[in-house]
Design a protein around this motif. Sequence first.
Motif, PDB file in Angstrom:
ATOM      1  N   UNK A 184       3.605  13.254  -0.881  1.00 23.60           N
ATOM      2  CA  UNK A 184       4.974  14.255  -0.731  1.00 23.60           C
ATOM      3  C   UNK A 184       4.655  15.539  -1.042  1.00 23.60           C
ATOM      4  N   UNK A 185       3.518  15.875  -1.567  1.00 24.61           N
ATOM      5  CA  UNK A 185       3.242  17.364  -1.813  1.00 24.61           C
ATOM      6  C   UNK A 185       2.861  18.052  -0.511  1.00 24.61           C
ATOM      7  N   UNK A 186       2.262  17.265   0.549  1.00 22.48           N
ATOM      8  CA  UNK A 186       2.091  17.805   1.761  1.00 22.48           C
ATOM      9  C   UNK A 186       3.098  17.569   2.802  1.00 22.48           C
ATOM     10  N   UNK A 187       4.384  17.185   2.319  1.00 16.97           N
ATOM     11  CA  UNK A 187       5.515  17.128   3.200  1.00 16.97           C
ATOM     12  C   UNK A 187       5.880  15.669   3.782  1.00 16.97           C
ATOM     13  N   UNK A 188       5.197  14.735   3.493  1.00 16.38           N
ATOM     14  CA  UNK A 188       5.499  13.506   3.991  1.00 16.38           C
ATOM     15  C   UNK A 188       6.248  12.402   3.047  1.00 16.38           C
ATOM     16  N   UNK A 189       7.223  11.997   3.232  1.00 16.04           N
ATOM     17  CA  UNK A 189       8.046  11.000   2.244  1.00 16.04           C
ATOM     18  C   UNK A 189       7.681   9.658   2.787  1.00 16.04           C
ATOM     19  N   UNK A 246      -0.726   3.417  -5.968  1.00 18.89           N
ATOM     20  CA  UNK A 246       0.114   3.733  -4.618  1.00 18.89           C
ATOM     21  C   UNK A 246       0.962   5.058  -4.950  1.00 18.89           C
ATOM     22  N   UNK A 247       1.603   4.982  -6.331  1.00 20.08           N
ATOM     23  CA  UNK A 247       2.436   5.936  -6.612  1.00 20.08           C
ATOM     24  C   UNK A 247       1.710   7.325  -6.708  1.00 20.08           C
ATOM     25  N   UNK A 248       0.492   7.459  -6.999  1.00 24.14           N
ATOM     26  CA  UNK A 248      -0.245   8.621  -7.101  1.00 24.14           C
ATOM     27  C   UNK A 248      -0.416   8.788  -5.694  1.00 24.14           C
ATOM     28  N   UNK A 289       7.189   5.216   1.276  1.00 20.44           N
ATOM     29  CA  UNK A 289       7.548   4.306   0.288  1.00 20.44           C
ATOM     30  C   UNK A 289       6.092   3.970  -0.474  1.00 20.44           C
ATOM     31  N   UNK A 290       5.941   3.399  -1.422  1.00 17.94           N
ATOM     32  CA  UNK A 290       4.741   3.203  -2.189  1.00 17.94           C
ATOM     33  C   UNK A 290       4.298   1.627  -1.342  1.00 17.94           C
ATOM     34  N   UNK A 291       5.295   0.754  -0.965  1.00 23.43           N
ATOM     35  CA  UNK A 291       5.159  -0.259  -0.225  1.00 23.43           C
ATOM     36  C   UNK A 291       4.555  -0.103   1.049  1.00 23.43           C
ATOM     37  N   UNK A 292       5.004   0.962   1.716  1.00 18.50           N
ATOM     38  CA  UNK A 292       4.328   1.398   3.099  1.00 18.50           C
ATOM     39  C   UNK A 292       2.923   1.817   2.903  1.00 18.50           C
ATOM     40  N   UNK A 293       2.543   2.429   1.858  1.00 17.85           N
ATOM     41  CA  UNK A 293       1.191   2.850   1.402  1.00 17.85           C
ATOM     42  C   UNK A 293       0.371   1.646   1.213  1.00 17.85           C
ATOM     43  N   UNK A 294       0.811   0.661   0.446  1.00 14.13           N
ATOM     44  CA  UNK A 294       0.072  -0.678   0.180  1.00 14.13           C
ATOM     45  C   UNK A 294      -0.291  -1.538   1.535  1.00 14.13           C
ATOM     46  N   UNK A 295       1.110  -1.508   2.475  1.00 11.75           N
ATOM     47  CA  UNK A 295       0.763  -2.207   3.471  1.00 11.75           C
ATOM     48  C   UNK A 295      -0.161  -1.413   4.441  1.00 11.75           C
ATOM     49  N   UNK A 296      -0.249  -0.381   4.517  1.00  3.40           N
ATOM     50  CA  UNK A 296      -1.340   0.609   5.317  1.00  3.40           C
ATOM     51  C   UNK A 296      -2.670  -0.070   4.677  1.00  3.40           C
ATOM     52  N   UNK A 355      -8.134  -2.954   2.302  1.00  2.11           N
ATOM     53  CA  UNK A 355      -8.126  -2.511   0.850  1.00  2.11           C
ATOM     54  C   UNK A 355      -7.013  -3.121   0.058  1.00  2.11           C
ATOM     55  N   UNK A 356      -7.373  -4.110  -0.684  1.00  6.80           N
ATOM     56  CA  UNK A 356      -6.074  -4.910  -1.211  1.00  6.80           C
ATOM     57  C   UNK A 356      -6.038  -4.509  -2.757  1.00  6.80           C
ATOM     58  N   UNK A 357      -4.983  -4.844  -3.457  1.00  5.60           N
ATOM     59  CA  UNK A 357      -4.790  -4.650  -4.955  1.00  5.60           C
ATOM     60  C   UNK A 357      -5.106  -3.412  -5.432  1.00  5.60           C
ATOM     61  N   UNK A 358      -4.128  -2.613  -5.144  1.00  4.43           N
ATOM     62  CA  UNK A 358      -4.215  -1.120  -5.644  1.00  4.43           C
ATOM     63  C   UNK A 358      -3.631  -0.910  -7.032  1.00  4.43           C
ATOM     64  N   UNK A 359      -3.870  -2.076  -7.926  1.00  7.41           N
ATOM     65  CA  UNK A 359      -3.422  -1.937  -9.183  1.00  7.41           C
ATOM     66  C   UNK A 359      -4.912  -1.475 -10.014  1.00  7.41           C
ATOM     67  N   UNK A 360      -5.081  -0.440 -10.690  1.00  4.48           N
ATOM     68  CA  UNK A 360      -6.072  -0.146 -11.176  1.00  4.48           C
ATOM     69  C   UNK A 360      -6.597  -1.322 -12.276  1.00  4.48           C
ATOM     70  N   UNK A 361      -8.257  -1.119 -12.657  1.00  2.00           N
ATOM     71  CA  UNK A 361      -8.674  -2.036 -13.680  1.00  2.00           C
ATOM     72  C   UNK A 361      -7.822  -1.657 -15.229  1.00  2.00           C
TER      73      UNK A 361
END
Length: 173
Positions: free
Chosen positions: A95-100, A87-89, A102-109, A115-121
């Motif tokens: 952010x590079x495209x102009x939208x700030x 989610x940080x990536x 939070x990582x929590x918002x991305x995970x919620x979306x 799509x659950x569990x965005x922690x990579x293997x």
Amino acid sequence: MEKRKKTKELSEDLRSIIVRKHGQSQGYKSISKDLNVPVSTVRSVINKFKAHGTVANLPRCGRKRKINERFQRKIVRMVDKEPRLTSKQLQAVLQSEGTTVSTRTIRRLLNEKGLYGRIPRKTPLLTQRHKKARLEFAKTYLRKQKTFWKNGNVLGKGINIEFTGKKRGLQRK
């Protein structure tokens, strides 16, 4: 209790037609029959027009989403294409495209989209090179005699494997 079916709202054109017909002194029932709309809907459209002076959709309560539909689809596509993205990536890309956001918002979306569990293997899956090396290793030891295995040549000198009794496992001599 039975759940009610969610109905679609009327288009602005249909609502303006209802108001126009009411302005021409038509009653609720006749408008309802002409446009095939329930009488209660006709009444509510006309009352809304009297109160607000418009038939357009009024702003609803609640905060607007920071991520619009376009960015939502883009995030889901990126995750489908590269499942190891964190989610940080994703936040850095947005952010590079102009939208700030939070990582929590991305995970919620992503959770909303299933799509659950965005922690990579921790470790990636086996590659073709790994599979080929494993197969070659297995083929080299496929036709070895029982004495080869009893002498402990595979594991190294001084290690013996016992399969008798209740204790099973490696034992050092």
